[in-house]
Write an enzyme that holds these catalytic residues in place. Structure first.
Site, PDB file in Angstrom:
ATOM      1  N   LYS A 236      42.704  32.125  45.943  1.00  0.00           N
ATOM      2  CA  LYS A 236      41.667  32.171  46.976  1.00  0.00           C
ATOM      3  C   LYS A 236      41.840  31.105  48.055  1.00  0.00           C
ATOM      4  O   LYS A 236      41.357  31.272  49.187  1.00  0.00           O
ATOM      5  CB  LYS A 236      40.288  32.027  46.337  1.00  0.00           C
ATOM      6  CG  LYS A 236      39.817  33.252  45.563  1.00  0.00           C
ATOM      7  CD  LYS A 236      39.359  34.351  46.496  1.00  0.00           C
ATOM      8  CE  LYS A 236      38.631  35.453  45.751  1.00  0.00           C
ATOM      9  NZ  LYS A 236      38.102  36.478  46.659  1.00  0.00           N
TER      10      LYS A 236
ATOM     11  N   SER B 216      46.033  35.985  38.994  1.00  0.00           N
ATOM     12  CA  SER B 216      45.345  35.527  40.200  1.00  0.00           C
ATOM     13  C   SER B 216      44.577  34.229  40.036  1.00  0.00           C
ATOM     14  O   SER B 216      44.283  33.557  41.027  1.00  0.00           O
ATOM     15  CB  SER B 216      44.386  36.626  40.693  1.00  0.00           C
ATOM     16  OG  SER B 216      43.427  36.932  39.694  1.00  0.00           O
TER      17      SER B 216
END
Length: 401
Positions: free
Chosen positions: A49, A300
């Site tokens: 992110k 992720s």
């Protein structure tokens, strides 16, 4: 508009900010495909992110920066925004669901952001962030439905193609769709033959349901311990990109995700949170047509709350057949427990707990229930133990595998 040039520009901006994470071969997770892991869990903030958040903030005008920024997040976007804001000297307010992992809340606070906890899920935090944005005039940094954010995430696709030219497929987690949108857009423009597959938790499959419906849909709830992808509704921008460039979306269960987290820890020495493990989950449980192909999975994020890690590992052990609980009906007479233990030992199982229950109202007065917790090798060994017990005349009342 999202363009390939914008993704390349994001890569230039991020070259001294985001780590070019390792793409490691994972020989122990699948015997059907040649699997590689893109380890975004090793970013400084513990997830991908940072890429989108930093690039978005870098493109703000000085006037926009002066008004401060606001964001909403279950935790990973929050840390990316907080870090980017801190490095650029910008005041940041971040709305987070009150059920977000404590570790993510504290990590975001340590990066200097003003945290506002909101009762409910991500979408409730989003509504509160919009309210504050309208009240204060701060610049809103959307976690996924924004072209600059998507461009930042798309740099992962560029890095993968730089390392593996003959790749067949990339498997990507989906929450709101920012990550898969960026990767799919970049990869399909550079090599349209590469398949892009998305994975969602079954209890929060908003993009999956939207793709079936042909338009973004709002789920009634987003129920999954993979909080990083617990999004009730995808963005309109991300939905359009997914519709155009993503080949298939599948879902995985909570038990399957837990088993994948355990496998990553045990076999690859990689720590992944629930959202970070779903791509690997889809490969491990044969959700996609990947046999004989060269595949990259995006891990992720690795910001799993240590308070639930033990429960996740236990669930993973049960799902993969490494733990089992058996309840056996016995005649209450000497030697029965020894005989059961000998059978289990002969089959190679390990008894870790025993409970002798004489008080259950569903059994005869002269009988008892023997409840046993076992450590086992796999489901085949559990079946072997059950079969051997049955051959010796023991009745298995219930089992939980």
């Amino acid at each position: 508009m999202l363009t390939l040039d914008k993704i390349y520009h994001a890569a230039f901006v991020l070259k001294n900010v985001a780590r070019k994470t390792d793409l490691i071969k994972a020989t122990k997770l699948s015997n059907k495909c040649e699997l590689y892991l893109k380890t975004e869990n090793l970013q400084e903030t513990g997830s991908f992110k940072l890429r989108g958040a930093y690039y978005k903030i870098s493109q703000l005008t000085e006037e926009e920066k002066s008004r401060g920024i606001i964001a909403c997040s279950a935790g990973n976007h929050a840390q990316g925004v907080a870090m980017a804001a801190s490095q650029n000297g910008i005041k940041a307010i971040i709305c987070m669901p009150d059920g977000a992992p404590i570790s993510k809340i504290e990590a975001t606070k340590q990066l200097g952001a003003d945290i506002r906890l909101v009762k409910g899920a991500y979408d409730d935090a989003y509504a509160e962030a919009i309210r504050i944005q309208e009240e204060t005039g701060a610049t809103f940094i959307h976690p996924f439905n924004d072209n600059e954010v998507i461009a930042g995430q798309g740099t992962i696709g560029l890095e993968i193609l730089d390392e593996i030219e003959d790749l067949d497929a990339i498997v990507v987690p989906i929450g709101g769709g920012g990550l898969i949108s960026g990767i799919a857009y970049a990869v399909k423009h550079l090599n349209p033959n590469i398949k892009i597959y998305g994975v969602q938790a079954a209890g929060s499959a908003s993009m999956y349901e939207s793709k079936i419906a042909g338009h973004p849909v709002m789920l009634e709830s987003a129920a999954t311990f993979a909080d990083g992808i617990a999004v009730k509704q995808p963005g309109d921008i991300t939905f359009d990109i997914v519709e155009k460039y993503v080949d298939k979306i599948v879902t995985v269960s909570e038990d399957e995700i837990a088993a994948a987290i355990l496998a990553l820890i045990e076999k690859q020495k990689v720590i992944a949170e629930g959202a970070g493990a779903v791509a690997v989950t889809a490969v491990m449980f044969d959700k996609l047509p990947l046999e004989g192909r060269k595949v990259a999975c995006i891990v992720s994020g690795g910001n799993i709350d240590v308070n639930i890690l033990n429960r996740v590992i236990t669930r993973g052990l049960v799902t993969s057949g490494r733990n089992a609980n058996l309840t056996i009906a016995l005649s209450d007479k000497p030697g029965q427990l020894q005989q059961v233990a000998e059978i289990i030992a002969r089959c190679g199982g390990n008894v870790v707990a025993v409970h002798h229950d004489r008080a259950d109202a569903n059994m005869a007065i002269t009988s008892c229930f023997l409840k046993i917790a076992l450590e086992t090798r796999d489901h085949a060994q559990i079946d072997e133990i059950k079969n051997e017990l049955s051959k010796e005349g023991f009745t298995i009342v219930t089992e939980r595998v």
